[in-house]
Scaffold this active site. Sequence first.
Site, PDB file in Angstrom:
ATOM      1  N   ARG A   1      -5.484  -2.215   8.740  1.00  0.00           N
ATOM      2  CA  ARG A   1      -5.525  -3.677   8.552  1.00  0.00           C
ATOM      3  C   ARG A   1      -5.868  -4.348   9.884  1.00  0.00           C
ATOM      4  NH1 ARG A   1      -3.057  -6.353   3.962  1.00  0.00           N
ATOM      5  NH2 ARG A   1      -1.806  -4.518   3.601  1.00  0.00           N
TER       6      ARG A   1
ATOM      7  N   ASP B   1       2.463  -0.816  11.598  1.00  0.00           N
ATOM      8  CA  ASP B   1       2.383  -2.184  12.136  1.00  0.00           C
ATOM      9  C   ASP B   1       3.650  -3.007  11.885  1.00  0.00           C
ATOM     10  OD1 ASP B   1       2.104  -2.390   9.408  1.00  0.00           O
ATOM     11  OD2 ASP B   1       0.445  -3.805   9.466  1.00  0.00           O
TER      12      ASP B   1
ATOM     13  N   ARG C   1       0.901  -4.906  -5.407  1.00  0.00           N
ATOM     14  CA  ARG C   1       1.049  -6.153  -4.665  1.00  0.00           C
ATOM     15  C   ARG C   1       1.294  -7.198  -5.761  1.00  0.00           C
ATOM     16  NH1 ARG C   1      -0.708  -4.118   0.346  1.00  0.00           N
ATOM     17  NH2 ARG C   1      -2.580  -2.856   0.218  1.00  0.00           N
TER      18      ARG C   1
ATOM     19  N   GLY D   1       0.836  -1.210   0.000  1.00  0.00           N
ATOM     20  CA  GLY D   1       0.000   0.000   0.000  1.00  0.00           C
ATOM     21  C   GLY D   1       0.864   1.251   0.000  1.00  0.00           C
TER      22      GLY D   1
ATOM     23  N   ASP E   1      -0.086   2.036   8.481  1.00  0.00           N
ATOM     24  CA  ASP E   1      -0.605   1.226   9.596  1.00  0.00           C
ATOM     25  C   ASP E   1       0.272   1.244  10.849  1.00  0.00           C
ATOM     26  OD1 ASP E   1      -2.515   0.520   7.737  1.00  0.00           O
ATOM     27  OD2 ASP E   1      -1.581  -1.393   7.246  1.00  0.00           O
TER      28      ASP E   1
ATOM     29  N   THR F   1       4.294   2.433   5.586  1.00  0.00           N
ATOM     30  CA  THR F   1       2.879   2.029   5.622  1.00  0.00           C
ATOM     31  C   THR F   1       2.151   2.918   6.620  1.00  0.00           C
ATOM     32  OG1 THR F   1       1.313   0.346   6.421  1.00  0.00           O
ATOM     33  CG2 THR F   1       3.570   0.104   7.171  1.00  0.00           C
TER      34      THR F   1
ATOM     35  N   ASP G   1       5.599  -5.096   5.992  1.00  0.00           N
ATOM     36  CA  ASP G   1       6.336  -6.328   6.319  1.00  0.00           C
ATOM     37  C   ASP G   1       6.202  -7.402   5.245  1.00  0.00           C
ATOM     38  OD1 ASP G   1       3.764  -6.811   6.991  1.00  0.00           O
ATOM     39  OD2 ASP G   1       4.161  -7.385   9.077  1.00  0.00           O
TER      40      ASP G   1
HETATM   41  P1  ADP Z   1       3.040  -4.602   2.658  1.00  0.00           P
HETATM   42  O1  ADP Z   1       4.435  -4.562   2.164  1.00  0.00           O
HETATM   43  O2  ADP Z   1       2.429  -3.233   2.787  1.00  0.00           O
HETATM   44  O3  ADP Z   1       2.887  -5.457   3.897  1.00  0.00           O
HETATM   45  P2  ADP Z   1       1.898  -6.764   1.089  1.00  0.00           P
HETATM   46  O4  ADP Z   1       1.718  -7.673   2.251  1.00  0.00           O
HETATM   47  O5  ADP Z   1       0.813  -6.704   0.082  1.00  0.00           O
HETATM   48  O6  ADP Z   1       2.147  -5.256   1.521  1.00  0.00           O
HETATM   49  O7  ADP Z   1       3.251  -7.214   0.382  1.00  0.00           O
HETATM   50  C1  ADP Z   1       3.733  -6.538  -0.780  1.00  0.00           C
HETATM   51  C2  ADP Z   1       4.374  -7.522  -1.713  1.00  0.00           C
HETATM   52  O8  ADP Z   1       5.494  -8.158  -1.073  1.00  0.00           O
HETATM   53  C3  ADP Z   1       3.494  -8.719  -2.119  1.00  0.00           C
HETATM   54  O9  ADP Z   1       2.631  -8.397  -3.166  1.00  0.00           O
HETATM   55  C4  ADP Z   1       4.510  -9.746  -2.532  1.00  0.00           C
HETATM   56  O10 ADP Z   1       4.997  -9.508  -3.823  1.00  0.00           O
HETATM   57  C5  ADP Z   1       5.627  -9.492  -1.531  1.00  0.00           C
HETATM   58  N1  ADP Z   1       5.462 -10.436  -0.410  1.00  0.00           N
HETATM   59  C6  ADP Z   1       4.515 -10.399   0.559  1.00  0.00           C
HETATM   60  N2  ADP Z   1       4.622 -11.452   1.385  1.00  0.00           N
HETATM   61  C7  ADP Z   1       5.649 -12.197   0.920  1.00  0.00           C
HETATM   62  C8  ADP Z   1       6.252 -13.416   1.339  1.00  0.00           C
HETATM   63  N3  ADP Z   1       5.810 -14.099   2.393  1.00  0.00           N
HETATM   64  N4  ADP Z   1       7.308 -13.888   0.627  1.00  0.00           N
HETATM   65  C9  ADP Z   1       7.770 -13.201  -0.445  1.00  0.00           C
HETATM   66  N5  ADP Z   1       7.237 -12.035  -0.890  1.00  0.00           N
HETATM   67  C10 ADP Z   1       6.198 -11.536  -0.227  1.00  0.00           C
HETATM   68  O1  F6P Z   2      -1.560  -1.324   4.584  1.00  0.00           O
HETATM   69  C1  F6P Z   2      -2.201  -0.117   4.272  1.00  0.00           C
HETATM   70  C2  F6P Z   2      -3.675  -0.338   4.065  1.00  0.00           C
HETATM   71  O2  F6P Z   2      -4.278   0.893   3.715  1.00  0.00           O
HETATM   72  C3  F6P Z   2      -4.407  -0.989   5.237  1.00  0.00           C
HETATM   73  O3  F6P Z   2      -4.711  -0.075   6.253  1.00  0.00           O
HETATM   74  C4  F6P Z   2      -5.619  -1.555   4.542  1.00  0.00           C
HETATM   75  O4  F6P Z   2      -6.107  -2.683   5.226  1.00  0.00           O
HETATM   76  C5  F6P Z   2      -5.083  -1.972   3.184  1.00  0.00           C
HETATM   77  O5  F6P Z   2      -3.880  -1.246   2.986  1.00  0.00           O
HETATM   78  C6  F6P Z   2      -6.018  -1.688   2.039  1.00  0.00           C
HETATM   79  O6  F6P Z   2      -5.448  -2.208   0.899  1.00  0.00           O
HETATM   80  P1  F6P Z   2      -5.952  -1.839  -0.576  1.00  0.00           P
HETATM   81  O7  F6P Z   2      -5.405  -0.487  -0.918  1.00  0.00           O
HETATM   82  O8  F6P Z   2      -5.356  -2.909  -1.416  1.00  0.00           O
HETATM   83  O9  F6P Z   2      -7.432  -1.824  -0.548  1.00  0.00           O
END
Ligand code: ADP
Ligand code: F6P
Length: 322
Positions: A173, A131, A74, A13, A129, A127, A105
């Site tokens: 989230r 978090d 993502r 995000g 969040d 982020t 993360d």
């Molecule tokens: P954020 O980085 O905000 O937590 P996401 O959880 O959507 O957002 O993760 C972003 C991108 O990081 C994912 O679309 C994926 O490409 C990669 N990613 C997430 N989790 C994993 C994982 N367990 N192993 C490898 N790549 C990951």
């Molecule tokens: O991680 C940032 C965040 O805005 C969260 O607060 C929320 O749950 C999520 O992303 C929303 O994701 P998307 O933009 O894919 O709807």
Amino acid sequence: MKVKTIGVLTSGGDAPGMNAAVRSVVRTSIAKGLNVVGIKRGYNGLISGEVVPMDLRSVSDIIHRGGTILYTARSPEFKTEEGMQKAISTCKDSGIDGIVVIGGDGSYRGARDLSLRGIPCVGIPGTIDNDIACSEYTIGFDTAMNTAVEMVDRLRDTAQSHERCTVVEVMGRNAGHLALHTGIAVGATAIIVSEVAYDIERDVVARMRRTQLSGKKHFIIVVSEGVGHVDQMAKQIELLTGIESRATVLGHVQRGGSPSVRDRVIASQMGHKAVDLLAGGIGNRVVAMKDSHIVDYDIYEGLSMQKGLDIELYKIAHEISI
Ligand code: ADP
Ligand code: F6P
């Protein structure tokens, strides 16, 4: 290994302040005599080879802009071995020998996997969040809180005029940090987060009735995204109290907008730190804030940490909203 070309990407995000971090990475790299390239659309761009050269002026006029000029995504494909191999090929073809990943993360886990395969990565927490367990602070949190507060202040005006209860859902989230800080800053009658078990009668209705006795006529209930169901909650509150109630989901307005001073400054510091590490031949790290200082951790250590809600702040919020 001596790093010559640094790649920078934003992932997950978007968050206000990501641009300030990109700017800092680009300018610090150039100041250190390194090449720097931007990778578009997060890990998707690494897979498809969307790599663009960055120079000093490529990051002009972005420090005040929300979103990310590099775009974000993502990328489910990146989690597959095939996707990972394509990403590594892009690094080889473009001469990228170190990557700064700005994201949450999930993005850190991707950075860990790349580091494991020989591409040194450094993560920067980005982020709204807040978090990320290893860091007290994530870029975007301050701006998002201020946006949420501004929005709830507007809801307060209409709740006050109609003598209603306004139930508002704040993003985050599964984490309640944004809801808790917003709730305390708007003087909410109740703050409901998924980290603390709640009972609508005890934690919302009884509190409303108590404050009503001392003359309160409008009410703000802040609910974290992890709890959700604000429409249902508003109906239930109306039924149990007889006070007209409305629900609002703030949604993505919280993700946009010009970053606050705090987000711009911290993003600049973190971007600088990330390049410092890579330039010194150190990868597989995450940049973090600890005791208000910028520090770094091994990415595995960072990912294994736990971060709970600030329960003291939660208690204070409820003690003073009487
Ligand atoms: P954020 O980085 O905000 O937590 P996401 O959880 O959507 O957002 O993760 C972003 C991108 O990081 C994912 O679309 C994926 O490409 C990669 N990613 C997430 N989790 C994993 C994982 N367990 N192993 C490898 N790549 C990951
Ligand atoms: O991680 C940032 C965040 O805005 C969260 O607060 C929320 O749950 C999520 O992303 C929303 O994701 P998307 O933009 O894919 O709807």
